[in-house]
Write an enzyme that holds these catalytic residues in place. Structure first.
Site, PDB file in Angstrom:
ATOM      1  N   TYR A   1      22.640 -38.211  41.572  1.00 43.28           N
ATOM      2  CA  TYR A   1      23.260 -39.453  42.016  1.00 43.28           C
ATOM      3  C   TYR A   1      24.721 -39.443  41.604  1.00 43.28           C
ATOM      4  O   TYR A   1      25.175 -38.584  40.835  1.00 43.28           O
ATOM      5  CB  TYR A   1      22.544 -40.668  41.414  1.00 43.28           C
ATOM      6  CG  TYR A   1      22.718 -40.785  39.913  1.00 43.28           C
ATOM      7  CD1 TYR A   1      23.726 -41.576  39.365  1.00 43.28           C
ATOM      8  CD2 TYR A   1      21.890 -40.093  39.035  1.00 43.28           C
ATOM      9  CE1 TYR A   1      23.897 -41.663  37.995  1.00 43.28           C
ATOM     10  CE2 TYR A   1      22.054 -40.176  37.670  1.00 43.28           C
ATOM     11  CZ  TYR A   1      23.060 -40.964  37.152  1.00 43.28           C
ATOM     12  OH  TYR A   1      23.246 -41.044  35.798  1.00 43.28           O
TER      13      TYR A   1
ATOM     14  N   THR B   1      25.832 -45.206  35.223  1.00 43.38           N
ATOM     15  CA  THR B   1      24.624 -45.203  36.031  1.00 43.38           C
ATOM     16  C   THR B   1      24.246 -46.597  36.504  1.00 43.38           C
ATOM     17  O   THR B   1      23.685 -46.765  37.589  1.00 43.38           O
ATOM     18  CB  THR B   1      23.458 -44.580  35.238  1.00 43.38           C
ATOM     19  OG1 THR B   1      23.820 -43.253  34.842  1.00 43.38           O
ATOM     20  CG2 THR B   1      22.185 -44.516  36.059  1.00 43.38           C
TER      21      THR B   1
ATOM     22  N   THR C   1      25.713 -44.240  29.819  1.00 40.13           N
ATOM     23  CA  THR C   1      24.968 -44.076  28.571  1.00 40.13           C
ATOM     24  C   THR C   1      25.405 -42.870  27.740  1.00 40.13           C
ATOM     25  O   THR C   1      25.155 -42.833  26.534  1.00 40.13           O
ATOM     26  CB  THR C   1      23.464 -43.940  28.864  1.00 40.13           C
ATOM     27  OG1 THR C   1      23.243 -42.815  29.729  1.00 40.13           O
ATOM     28  CG2 THR C   1      22.929 -45.205  29.521  1.00 40.13           C
ATOM     29  N   ASP C   2      26.085 -41.898  28.342  1.00 43.20           N
ATOM     30  CA  ASP C   2      26.383 -40.666  27.610  1.00 43.20           C
ATOM     31  C   ASP C   2      27.294 -40.894  26.405  1.00 43.20           C
ATOM     32  O   ASP C   2      27.121 -40.257  25.359  1.00 43.20           O
ATOM     33  CB  ASP C   2      27.007 -39.625  28.536  1.00 43.20           C
ATOM     34  CG  ASP C   2      25.978 -38.970  29.447  1.00 43.20           C
ATOM     35  OD1 ASP C   2      24.771 -39.115  29.172  1.00 43.20           O
ATOM     36  OD2 ASP C   2      26.375 -38.323  30.432  1.00 43.20           O
TER      37      ASP C   2
ATOM     38  N   LYS D   1      21.828 -42.145  21.684  1.00 42.36           N
ATOM     39  CA  LYS D   1      21.030 -41.695  22.824  1.00 42.36           C
ATOM     40  C   LYS D   1      20.194 -40.504  22.382  1.00 42.36           C
ATOM     41  O   LYS D   1      20.727 -39.499  21.905  1.00 42.36           O
ATOM     42  CB  LYS D   1      21.937 -41.307  23.995  1.00 42.36           C
ATOM     43  CG  LYS D   1      21.174 -40.999  25.280  1.00 42.36           C
ATOM     44  CD  LYS D   1      22.121 -40.759  26.450  1.00 42.36           C
ATOM     45  CE  LYS D   1      21.343 -40.484  27.732  1.00 42.36           C
ATOM     46  NZ  LYS D   1      22.245 -40.262  28.895  1.00 42.36           N
TER      47      LYS D   1
ATOM     48  N   GLU E   1      26.540 -35.903  -2.601  1.00 43.46           N
ATOM     49  CA  GLU E   1      26.015 -34.976  -3.594  1.00 43.46           C
ATOM     50  C   GLU E   1      27.075 -34.654  -4.645  1.00 43.46           C
ATOM     51  O   GLU E   1      28.276 -34.840  -4.401  1.00 43.46           O
ATOM     52  CB  GLU E   1      25.585 -33.669  -2.911  1.00 43.46           C
ATOM     53  CG  GLU E   1      24.511 -33.840  -1.851  1.00 43.46           C
ATOM     54  CD  GLU E   1      24.217 -32.545  -1.117  1.00 43.46           C
ATOM     55  OE1 GLU E   1      25.022 -31.579  -1.269  1.00 43.46           O
ATOM     56  OE2 GLU E   1      23.224 -32.495  -0.374  1.00 43.46           O
TER      57      GLU E   1
END
Length: 326
Positions: free
Chosen positions: A27, A14, A93-94, A166, A282
């Site tokens: 876009y 982007t 960003t993904d 994100k 655990e």
């Protein structure tokens, strides 16, 4: 920072995207070349010498092993270049958190490595790309940024790769850090670290492998059946990550199927589908041979398990130590 030499590796996203309209919702990512991007940045008078290389111009959903290999090779060259003080990678960003974490584990910490992106394309109202880029230049050019592993710069915050995720699909404050939050605050004119560097002079933790073993993520849901575990194994998975309920939980049938997979030599990591999900080790993990992901979400847990397998680490105790450390 006047004479600071920073290598800029562009991949698109982007931050290099355009919509053709300041108010259009959709876009196209990766439309601006690194040359044009740096020409715009030059108008800001940033106190650094930026040397750009275009590796791709795509949305980060299309980034994968071959591009990672080329970026990693280039980063190692920059690490060895005495003229280079820092490395920046422009990125969508993904999947930025996955690239950042992979390189965090496979690069030495001698020089700053900073990923930067944007949530709004370059021609949108309120575009955040230029500010994020200017902030990243300040971070990459700061000697104290070394020894912190790979960093992600977004919305005036600096996140460690291990923590960055994100968390929102819209808005410029789309990233958060878990469990530590941001490790610093940056603007084009200021930089503040919230603590000392924690990985000073640390070599790469793992060797980089382009062709890593297949690790599948199993997303837990109500009514999930055990045959999904077998389907992943039949598909060639050499490791499994459970994106479990709460603290990495799943139904008794799923846990039994995963325990059976461990007995067949397939390591299993318990992570959480919860955004801020801390999964502790655990007693049952010792019984079944499971590995607790701690603060790593499923995508990063997958990458770390791949690196462990690729580097011959299969013992659950040793694997757990890798998931425990920061």
């Amino acid at each position: 920072m006047t004479d600071t030499h920073i290598d800029v590796f562009a991949t698109g996203g982007t931050i290099a995207g355009t919509a053709g309209s300041a108010t259009r919702r959709d876009y196209r990512p990766g439309q601006i070349s690194v040359e044009d991007l740096l020409a715009e940045m030059a108008k800001l008078g940033l106190p650094a010498r930026l040397v750009g290389r275009q590796f791709a111009n795509i949305g980060s959903e299309d980034i994968g092993p071959e591009l990672w290999r080329r970026l990693h090779e280039a980063a190692m060259e920059s690490m060895a270049d005495p003229a280079c003080q820092g490395i920046m990678i422009t990125h969508g960003t993904d999947t930025a958190e996955e690239t950042a974490f992979l390189f965090d584990q496979t690069l030495p910490t001698a020089k700053p490595v900073v990923l930067v992106g944007a949530m709004r394309p370059a021609d949108a109202v309120g575009s955040d790309g230029m500010r994020n880029f200017a902030n990243a230049v300040r971070v990459a050019g700061d000697a104290d940024a070394a020894g912190r592993g790979v960093l992600l710069v977004m919305s005036d915050h600096i996140f460690a790769a291990r923590d960055a995720r994100k968390a929102r699909t819209e808005g410029t404050h789309a990233f958060r850090g878990f469990p530590r939050g941001p490790v610093g605050h940056v603007t084009p004119t200021s930089l503040e670290w919230f603590g000392p560097a924690w990985r000073v002079a640390e070599p790469a933790r793992f060797a980089f492998h382009e062709h890593m073993p297949k690790v599948s993520i199993l997303y837990a849901y109500a009514g999930m059946t055990a045959d999904e575990v077998q389907q992943a194994l039949d598909g060639g998975a050499r490791g499994l990550v459970l994106a479990g309920f709460g603290q990495g939980n799943a139904s008794a049938a799923i846990r039994a199927a995963l325990a059976k997979a461990v007995l067949s030599g397939v390591p299993v990591v318990r992570s959480s589908r919860v955004d801020e999900g801390l999964v502790d080790h655990e007693p049952d993990d010792d019984t079944h041979g499971f590995i607790a992901a701690r603060a790593l979400g499923p995508p990063k847990a997958r990458i770390l398990l791949q690196l462990l397998l690729a580097n011959g680490v299969t013992d659950p105790v040793s694997a757990q130590q890798a998931f425990d450390r920061r």
